[in-house]
Design a protein around this motif. Sequence first.
Motif, PDB file in Angstrom:
ATOM      1  N   PHE A 224     -18.186 -15.332  46.251  1.00 28.80           N
ATOM      2  CA  PHE A 224     -18.347 -13.892  46.023  1.00 28.80           C
ATOM      3  C   PHE A 224     -16.978 -13.320  45.663  1.00 28.80           C
ATOM      4  O   PHE A 224     -16.011 -13.507  46.401  1.00 28.80           O
TER       5      PHE A 224
ATOM      6  N   ASP B 171     -14.112 -10.417  43.882  1.00 32.43           N
ATOM      7  CA  ASP B 171     -13.610  -9.140  43.372  1.00 32.43           C
ATOM      8  C   ASP B 171     -12.549  -9.501  42.351  1.00 32.43           C
ATOM      9  O   ASP B 171     -11.605 -10.243  42.660  1.00 32.43           O
TER      10      ASP B 171
ATOM     11  N   PRO C 262     -18.755  -9.308  40.421  1.00 34.69           N
ATOM     12  CA  PRO C 262     -19.042  -7.870  40.447  1.00 34.69           C
ATOM     13  C   PRO C 262     -19.589  -7.385  39.115  1.00 34.69           C
ATOM     14  O   PRO C 262     -19.439  -8.045  38.084  1.00 34.69           O
ATOM     15  N   HIS C 263     -20.193  -6.216  39.131  1.00 32.68           N
ATOM     16  CA  HIS C 263     -20.918  -5.724  37.952  1.00 32.68           C
ATOM     17  C   HIS C 263     -20.059  -5.630  36.701  1.00 32.68           C
ATOM     18  O   HIS C 263     -20.548  -5.819  35.582  1.00 32.68           O
TER      19      HIS C 263
ATOM     20  N   VAL D  80     -23.540  -9.107  39.965  1.00 27.15           N
ATOM     21  CA  VAL D  80     -24.133  -8.220  40.974  1.00 27.15           C
ATOM     22  C   VAL D  80     -24.277  -6.818  40.383  1.00 27.15           C
ATOM     23  O   VAL D  80     -23.294  -6.247  39.899  1.00 27.15           O
TER      24      VAL D  80
ATOM     25  N   ASP E 244     -14.129  -5.660  49.051  1.00 25.82           N
ATOM     26  CA  ASP E 244     -15.021  -5.519  47.900  1.00 25.82           C
ATOM     27  C   ASP E 244     -15.700  -6.843  47.561  1.00 25.82           C
ATOM     28  O   ASP E 244     -16.878  -6.868  47.181  1.00 25.82           O
TER      29      ASP E 244
ATOM     30  N   GLN F   7     -20.125  -7.968  47.895  1.00 23.40           N
ATOM     31  CA  GLN F   7     -21.043  -8.472  46.872  1.00 23.40           C
ATOM     32  C   GLN F   7     -22.221  -9.230  47.489  1.00 23.40           C
ATOM     33  O   GLN F   7     -23.333  -9.213  46.966  1.00 23.40           O
ATOM     34  N   LYS F   8     -21.975  -9.896  48.604  1.00 22.97           N
ATOM     35  CA  LYS F   8     -23.051 -10.678  49.226  1.00 22.97           C
ATOM     36  C   LYS F   8     -24.164  -9.765  49.729  1.00 22.97           C
ATOM     37  O   LYS F   8     -25.345  -9.974  49.451  1.00 22.97           O
TER      38      LYS F   8
ATOM     39  N   GLN G 149     -24.839  -6.809  48.835  1.00 23.15           N
ATOM     40  CA  GLN G 149     -25.444  -6.025  47.769  1.00 23.15           C
ATOM     41  C   GLN G 149     -26.461  -6.809  46.952  1.00 23.15           C
ATOM     42  O   GLN G 149     -27.389  -6.223  46.403  1.00 23.15           O
TER      43      GLN G 149
END
Length: 229
Positions: free
Chosen positions: A49, A51, A103-104, A135, A197, A201-202, A204
Amino acid sequence: MWREYPTTPEECWQQSSQGKYYHAALAWARKDGRIGKFPLLRYVPVNSFWDLGATDSTAVWLHQRIGPMDRWVGFREASGEGLLPFILWMESLGCVWGTHFLPHDASNQKQGVEQNTSTLTQFQEIRPSWSFQVVPVVRTVQHGIDLVRADFDTYEFDAEGCKEGLAHIEAYSREWNNRLQWWTDQPRHDEHSHAADALRQKAQAYEDFSDPSTGKPRRPRRRASGLTA
């Protein structure tokens, strides 16, 4: 108050837990014995996961699902490095890989040398055999933090492998308002944000686990749309 007006020598070094998002959750995890020796199991798939930092730090947590528990087995953070040093560190562990959650903004296009590219594309070019998932964005950062708090009872951390990451999420806090002399509702963006951050992610997005009570796949989490991640 403790540092400026201590009543005992120990209070000179004591820090307040006010404003810290995960202080209570971490304290309960320690009391519950969920921070300690939880080594990586090489036969269990490892998920990552992330950032991703452009001008600041990149952070990654390594995770395994062990029964009903979410085991955090490693953490790495660095600034000014590309993706390859992280990938080589991960491969040095000799793991079986699961999914890598980005991340997105990993799918955002940015200018490359010859054409526009994205961080997701770079990952896929470096390691085409790996499985990646971006994500989706959530409504607010606070919403993501609340998801982590709700998720935290299943978390167990390898104290050695996650030492740096644990220190960061312990210190992750709200922004301080000097005028009002109180904590705001906004997270403080500092050196501790990247680990927090990445961990977020996990909670989310990770929904590939089976429900331990039924063995069936869990229902996908309803995702909120919004402007922040």
